[in-house]
Design a protein around this motif. Structure first.
Motif, mmCIF file in Angstrom:
data_model
loop_
_atom_site.group_PDB
_atom_site.id
_atom_site.type_symbol
_atom_site.label_atom_id
_atom_site.label_comp_id
_atom_site.label_asym_id
_atom_site.label_seq_id
_atom_site.Cartn_x
_atom_site.Cartn_y
_atom_site.Cartn_z
ATOM 1 N N ALA A 29 58.034 35.171 17.950
ATOM 2 C CA ALA A 29 59.015 35.099 19.038
ATOM 3 C C ALA A 29 58.711 33.925 19.965
ATOM 4 N N ILE A 30 57.448 33.719 20.251
ATOM 5 C CA ILE A 30 57.045 32.616 21.115
ATOM 6 C C ILE A 30 57.381 31.281 20.456
ATOM 7 N N ARG A 31 57.075 31.143 19.168
ATOM 8 C CA ARG A 31 57.389 29.889 18.457
ATOM 9 C C ARG A 31 58.884 29.618 18.442
ATOM 10 N N VAL A 32 59.682 30.654 18.197
ATOM 11 C CA VAL A 32 61.143 30.475 18.175
ATOM 12 C C VAL A 32 61.625 30.045 19.552
ATOM 13 N N HIS A 33 61.152 30.707 20.584
ATOM 14 C CA HIS A 33 61.557 30.377 21.952
ATOM 15 C C HIS A 33 61.218 28.918 22.285
ATOM 16 N N ARG A 34 60.005 28.517 21.973
ATOM 17 C CA ARG A 34 59.588 27.143 22.274
ATOM 18 C C ARG A 34 60.372 26.124 21.440
ATOM 19 N N ALA A 35 60.619 26.444 20.181
ATOM 20 C CA ALA A 35 61.381 25.522 19.323
ATOM 21 C C ALA A 35 62.809 25.370 19.841
ATOM 22 N N ARG A 36 63.395 26.476 20.313
ATOM 23 C CA ARG A 36 64.753 26.401 20.879
ATOM 24 C C ARG A 36 64.775 25.537 22.132
ATOM 25 N N LYS A 37 63.750 25.678 22.962
ATOM 26 C CA LYS A 37 63.667 24.854 24.172
ATOM 27 C C LYS A 37 63.553 23.375 23.810
ATOM 28 N N ARG A 38 62.723 23.075 22.816
ATOM 29 C CA ARG A 38 62.563 21.673 22.408
ATOM 30 C C ARG A 38 63.861 21.131 21.806
ATOM 31 N N LEU A 39 64.565 21.955 21.033
ATOM 32 C CA LEU A 39 65.846 21.526 20.471
ATOM 33 C C LEU A 39 66.859 21.270 21.579
ATOM 34 N N ALA A 40 66.940 22.172 22.542
ATOM 35 C CA ALA A 40 67.869 21.997 23.660
ATOM 36 C C ALA A 40 67.543 20.730 24.447
ATOM 37 N N ALA A 41 66.256 20.465 24.670
ATOM 38 C CA ALA A 41 65.858 19.257 25.403
ATOM 39 C C ALA A 41 66.254 18.004 24.627
ATOM 40 N N ARG A 42 66.048 18.017 23.304
ATOM 41 C CA ARG A 42 66.446 16.854 22.482
ATOM 42 C C ARG A 42 67.953 16.661 22.526
ATOM 43 N N LEU A 43 68.695 17.753 22.452
ATOM 44 C CA LEU A 43 70.154 17.648 22.519
ATOM 45 C C LEU A 43 70.598 17.095 23.868
ATOM 46 N N ASP A 44 69.956 17.540 24.951
ATOM 47 C CA ASP A 44 70.293 17.016 26.277
ATOM 48 C C ASP A 44 70.043 15.511 26.341
ATOM 49 N N ARG A 45 68.886 15.089 25.824
ATOM 50 C CA ARG A 45 68.574 13.651 25.831
ATOM 51 C C ARG A 45 69.588 12.861 25.015
ATOM 52 N N LEU A 46 69.937 13.390 23.857
ATOM 53 C CA LEU A 46 70.913 12.691 23.013
ATOM 54 C C LEU A 46 72.291 12.676 23.662
ATOM 55 N N ASP A 47 72.670 13.797 24.299
ATOM 56 C CA ASP A 47 73.955 13.848 25.005
ATOM 57 C C ASP A 47 74.002 12.815 26.119
ATOM 58 N N HIS A 48 72.931 12.753 26.910
ATOM 59 C CA HIS A 48 72.898 11.815 28.028
ATOM 60 C C HIS A 48 72.865 10.376 27.532
ATOM 61 N N ALA A 49 72.171 10.136 26.442
ATOM 62 C CA ALA A 49 72.136 8.778 25.881
ATOM 63 C C ALA A 49 73.518 8.381 25.413
ATOM 64 N N GLY A 50 74.253 9.299 24.816
ATOM 65 C CA GLY A 50 75.619 9.014 24.366
ATOM 66 C C GLY A 50 76.554 8.772 25.504
ATOM 67 N N ILE A 51 76.422 9.531 26.583
ATOM 68 C CA ILE A 51 77.272 9.367 27.769
ATOM 69 C C ILE A 51 76.947 8.050 28.452
ATOM 70 N N ASP A 52 75.652 7.705 28.579
ATOM 71 C CA ASP A 52 75.249 6.444 29.203
ATOM 72 C C ASP A 52 75.770 5.263 28.405
ATOM 73 N N GLU A 53 75.721 5.355 27.070
ATOM 74 C CA GLU A 53 76.243 4.256 26.240
ATOM 75 C C GLU A 53 77.742 4.121 26.438
ATOM 76 N N GLY A 54 78.449 5.274 26.596
ATOM 77 C CA GLY A 54 79.882 5.240 26.789
ATOM 78 C C GLY A 54 80.250 4.585 28.102
ATOM 79 N N LYS A 55 79.432 4.782 29.149
ATOM 80 C CA LYS A 55 79.685 4.154 30.455
ATOM 81 C C LYS A 55 79.393 2.675 30.417
ATOM 82 N N ALA A 56 78.428 2.258 29.596
ATOM 83 C CA ALA A 56 78.046 0.848 29.538
ATOM 84 C C ALA A 56 79.096 0.013 28.850
ATOM 85 N N GLN A 57 79.952 0.634 28.064
ATOM 86 C CA GLN A 57 80.961 -0.150 27.312
ATOM 87 C C GLN A 57 82.107 -0.534 28.133
#
Length: 177
Positions: free
Chosen positions: A149-177
């Motif tokens: 349960a602990i491993r699943v919880h931590r893996a989900r948190k890491r996945l969510a953090a990666r998705l947030d970073r990728l989302d923000h990188a995509g939004i920042d690139e969209g603003k730069a264009q």
């Protein structure tokens, strides 16, 4: 001497039943899955050769193949359901023009998963694709249900953090264009 007998038995069984078994499987699933089903069926026959009933070998093989086809269908449904769940991890807002479309979201999830460690990907796939409980994951990995349960919880948190970073990188690139 017994090993020679087993080998002869298996070769004869294979020669007599391969084509009918393959035809049976191909009428029910796609060619690639049918090939896997037949291979796994014969592997099961070899491993369980003492359990194969005399004079009913062919029927036993068809029963094994039937079960494997059903397992393949269940796995396929689980994979599709997991893919749908992963696609909906953080659904895009309908009114948000900067939100990525479903194809982009799927690419983001795939990218985020690829960036995780093998261990994180494994526990997330066991939960999402195989629909295993924490206790079952613990058994697969040789750890306690709590550790799972602990491993699943931590893996989900890491996945969510990666998705947030990728989302923000995509939004920042969209603003730069």
């Amino acid at each position: 001497m017994l090993a020679d007998h087993d080998e002869v038995w298996f070769r004869n069984l294979y020669a007599e039943t391969y084509q009918p078994l393959l035809a049976y499987a191909r009428r029910r699933v796609d060619a690639a899955t049918a090939d896997e089903v037949v291979a796994d069926t014969f592997l099961t026959a070899w491993r369980r050769r003492d359990d194969v009933p005399d004079s009913s070998e062919r029927l036993w093989l068809f029963g094994v193949a039937r079960n494997m086809i059903r397992n393949a269908a269940r796995s396929s449904r689980r994979r599709e359901a997991a893919h749908d769940r992963l696609r909906l991890v953080r659904p895009a807002e309908v009114d948000d023009p900067a939100a990525p479309d479903t194809g982009e979201r799927s690419t983001l999830i795939t990218t985020a998963l690829a960036a995780l460690s093998e261990a994180d990907r494994e526990v997330l796939m066991l939960v999402a694709w195989e629909e295993l409980s924490h206790a079952e994951i613990g058994q697969v990995l040789g750890i306690s249900a709590n550790a799972s349960a602990i491993r699943v919880h931590r893996a989900r948190k890491r996945l969510a953090a990666r998705l947030d970073r990728l989302d923000h990188a995509g939004i920042d690139e969209g603003k730069a264009q």
